[in-house]
Design a protein around this motif. Sequence first.
Motif, PDB file in Angstrom:
ATOM      1  N   PRO A  99       0.797  -1.234   0.000  1.00  0.00           N
ATOM      2  CA  PRO A  99       0.000   0.000   0.000  1.00  0.00           C
ATOM      3  C   PRO A  99       0.831   1.286   0.000  1.00  0.00           C
ATOM      4  N   ALA A 100       2.055   1.237   0.501  1.00  0.00           N
ATOM      5  CA  ALA A 100       2.900   2.440   0.515  1.00  0.00           C
ATOM      6  C   ALA A 100       3.184   2.940  -0.902  1.00  0.00           C
ATOM      7  N   LEU A 101       3.133   2.035  -1.888  1.00  0.00           N
ATOM      8  CA  LEU A 101       3.378   2.439  -3.270  1.00  0.00           C
ATOM      9  C   LEU A 101       2.204   3.228  -3.848  1.00  0.00           C
ATOM     10  N   ASP A 102       1.069   3.150  -3.188  1.00  0.00           N
ATOM     11  CA  ASP A 102      -0.148   3.819  -3.643  1.00  0.00           C
ATOM     12  C   ASP A 102      -0.364   5.150  -2.927  1.00  0.00           C
ATOM     13  N   PRO A 107       9.202  12.538   0.034  1.00  0.00           N
ATOM     14  CA  PRO A 107      10.618  12.805  -0.242  1.00  0.00           C
ATOM     15  C   PRO A 107      11.517  11.766   0.437  1.00  0.00           C
ATOM     16  N   GLY A 108      12.474  11.274  -0.325  1.00  0.00           N
ATOM     17  CA  GLY A 108      13.426  10.315   0.227  1.00  0.00           C
ATOM     18  C   GLY A 108      12.929   8.881   0.286  1.00  0.00           C
ATOM     19  N   ASN A 109      11.723   8.610  -0.173  1.00  0.00           N
ATOM     20  CA  ASN A 109      11.200   7.243  -0.157  1.00  0.00           C
ATOM     21  C   ASN A 109      11.709   6.528  -1.409  1.00  0.00           C
ATOM     22  N   SER A 110      12.750   5.725  -1.232  1.00  0.00           N
ATOM     23  CA  SER A 110      13.387   5.071  -2.384  1.00  0.00           C
ATOM     24  C   SER A 110      12.489   4.016  -3.027  1.00  0.00           C
ATOM     25  N   ALA A 111      11.630   3.372  -2.246  1.00  0.00           N
ATOM     26  CA  ALA A 111      10.707   2.378  -2.810  1.00  0.00           C
ATOM     27  C   ALA A 111       9.728   3.054  -3.762  1.00  0.00           C
ATOM     28  N   GLN A 112       9.192   4.191  -3.347  1.00  0.00           N
ATOM     29  CA  GLN A 112       8.267   4.920  -4.214  1.00  0.00           C
ATOM     30  C   GLN A 112       8.986   5.446  -5.460  1.00  0.00           C
ATOM     31  N   ALA A 113      10.206   5.907  -5.293  1.00  0.00           N
ATOM     32  CA  ALA A 113      10.978   6.405  -6.437  1.00  0.00           C
ATOM     33  C   ALA A 113      11.244   5.279  -7.438  1.00  0.00           C
ATOM     34  N   ALA A 114      11.644   4.121  -6.933  1.00  0.00           N
ATOM     35  CA  ALA A 114      11.895   2.968  -7.809  1.00  0.00           C
ATOM     36  C   ALA A 114      10.606   2.534  -8.500  1.00  0.00           C
TER      37      ALA A 114
END
Length: 145
Positions: A99-102, A107-114
């Motif tokens: 759910p964090a991807l949604d 800022p700084g969230n590398s999982a979301q950036a990837a």
Amino acid sequence: MSHAPETPLLLRGAALWLLLALILAWCLVGLNFGLPLLPSLFAGKFTRLVQAHLDLLLMSALLFGFHAAKISLPRPVCWAMVIGAFTNPSAFLLQAIFPALDAPPAPGNSAQAAFGLYAVASVTLTSYGFGRAAVIVLRSTFKAG
């Protein structure tokens, strides 16, 4: 424009993604009936799992359709179609699992950036494959026969 037919590749991709869509359909049924483990596996929005399921069905239908057109397509176009037909729906599936991807980008969230890079690469690859295939099929309708 003459290219080696990629019938097995398009058919294999279509069949695999259709099977995956069926598995997700059963997961949706299981979630609806409250089967244990499924809510913890699919912790994100139920609608994201529905989107993944429907997108896999759509992509499978497109692959089957391009195969049925019997127009030879370049190998890289076929690969882009088959890979994109998985990666696009997989973005929804990843959001259903994580759910964090949604969530709005932090800022700084590398999982979301990837994930963002993955999504852009997926849409680009899919657009190239299906777009180029559509142009090739369209052009084939204007050839003297």
